[in-house]
Design an enzyme around this catalytic site. Sequence first.
Site, PDB file in Angstrom:
ATOM      1  CG  ASN A  11      -1.708   1.241   1.410  1.00 27.87           C
ATOM      2  OD1 ASN A  11      -1.831   2.029   0.462  1.00 27.87           O
ATOM      3  ND2 ASN A  11      -2.267   1.445   2.592  1.00 27.87           N
ATOM      4  CE  LYS A  13       0.334   3.363   4.765  1.00 28.03           C
ATOM      5  NZ  LYS A  13       0.160   3.479   6.183  1.00 28.03           N
ATOM      6  CG  HIS A  98      -5.794   1.759   5.178  1.00 31.30           C
ATOM      7  ND1 HIS A  98      -5.327   2.708   6.055  1.00 31.30           N
ATOM      8  CD2 HIS A  98      -4.761   0.907   4.963  1.00 31.30           C
ATOM      9  CE1 HIS A  98      -4.065   2.438   6.351  1.00 31.30           C
ATOM     10  NE2 HIS A  98      -3.698   1.348   5.698  1.00 31.30           N
ATOM     11  CD  GLU A 167      -3.635  -2.850   7.084  1.00 26.12           C
ATOM     12  OE1 GLU A 167      -2.483  -3.022   6.698  1.00 26.12           O
ATOM     13  OE2 GLU A 167      -4.308  -1.850   6.779  1.00 26.12           O
ATOM     14  N   GLY A 173       2.266   1.887  10.703  1.00 23.78           N
ATOM     15  CA  GLY A 173       3.200   3.002  10.587  1.00 23.78           C
ATOM     16  C   GLY A 173       3.901   3.365  11.891  1.00 23.78           C
ATOM     17  CB  SER A 211       5.135  -2.128  11.788  1.00 25.43           C
ATOM     18  OG  SER A 211       4.692  -0.809  12.050  1.00 25.43           O
TER      19      SER A 211
HETATM   20  C1  PEP Z   1      -0.819  -0.041   5.910  1.00 24.98           C
HETATM   21  O1  PEP Z   1      -0.930   1.176   5.778  1.00 24.98           O
HETATM   22  O2  PEP Z   1      -1.664  -0.780   5.400  1.00 24.98           O
HETATM   23  C2  PEP Z   1       0.320  -0.553   6.670  1.00 24.98           C
HETATM   24  C3  PEP Z   1       0.282  -1.790   7.053  1.00 24.98           C
HETATM   25  O3  PEP Z   1       1.341   0.351   6.925  1.00 24.98           O
HETATM   26  P1  PEP Z   1       2.761   0.016   7.607  1.00 24.98           P
HETATM   27  O4  PEP Z   1       3.265  -1.278   7.006  1.00 24.98           O
HETATM   28  O5  PEP Z   1       3.626   1.168   7.287  1.00 24.98           O
HETATM   29  O6  PEP Z   1       2.500  -0.156   9.081  1.00 24.98           O
END
Ligand code: PEP
Length: 247
Positions: A11, A13, A98, A167, A173, A211
Amino acid sequence: MTAIPQIIAGNWKMNLTLSQGQEFIDTLLSMLNGKELSRELLLAPNFTLLQALAPRCTGRGIGLAAQNCAFQESGAFTGETSVAMLKDVGAAYVLVGHSERRQIFGERDELLRQKVRAVADGGLVPIFCVGETLEQRQSGEAFEVVISQLHSGLAEFSSSQLIVAYEPVWAIGTGQTATPEDARSMHLHIRKFLEAQFTWGERVPILYGGSAKPENAAELLAQPEVNGLLVGGASLDPESFLKIALA
Ligand code: PEP
């Protein structure tokens, strides 16, 4: 039961311009050098990159996802993008729900239910994201919150083409990843819900996101019912994305 192929989804973003996205794909393909991976790759770039990236990805084992969509089919909805438009420029999947959409843009369960339905009605595959906040986890409500998000978001869903992404909000993040045990127990819980709800529930890929990076990918991917990863930050660099795919 047939095994679910694992999926590594990136992703992006609101990152990467068109030339950066093209460079990412070219670098990734040159690192792959024609090698077929045992895991499927998906990328969710910004809307503005989809059309240009599609010819680079098609037939090369890289699927494209949009990061959002409108639930309406067409009309006076300034600034919105319909599922048909996304399909037209090469997206096969759409992220829905999300946590950044839920938290920053106030997208609520009812709207998400409409979006999930619109994606399926438009012939694309929703990647429906669910996850609890830190507060909800600390107060012991994590399972309840996630199941309620699934219940609500999938209430009008009848297609069997679906991906779920767990998630935890506190892991997105932040550099703080769920432990493999936490991921496993939530994924088992989600699987039970999907199997109880849908005759095809055993076939839905359930991705973990929060993460994920090259250092923790193998351990997470080894957990039962973790059918892949949704990767944010670590998907912006082709080398780390590929390391995760090969973990
Ligand atoms: C996400 O935004 O779907 C995500 C998992 O971000 P990150 O891997 O940076 O935590």
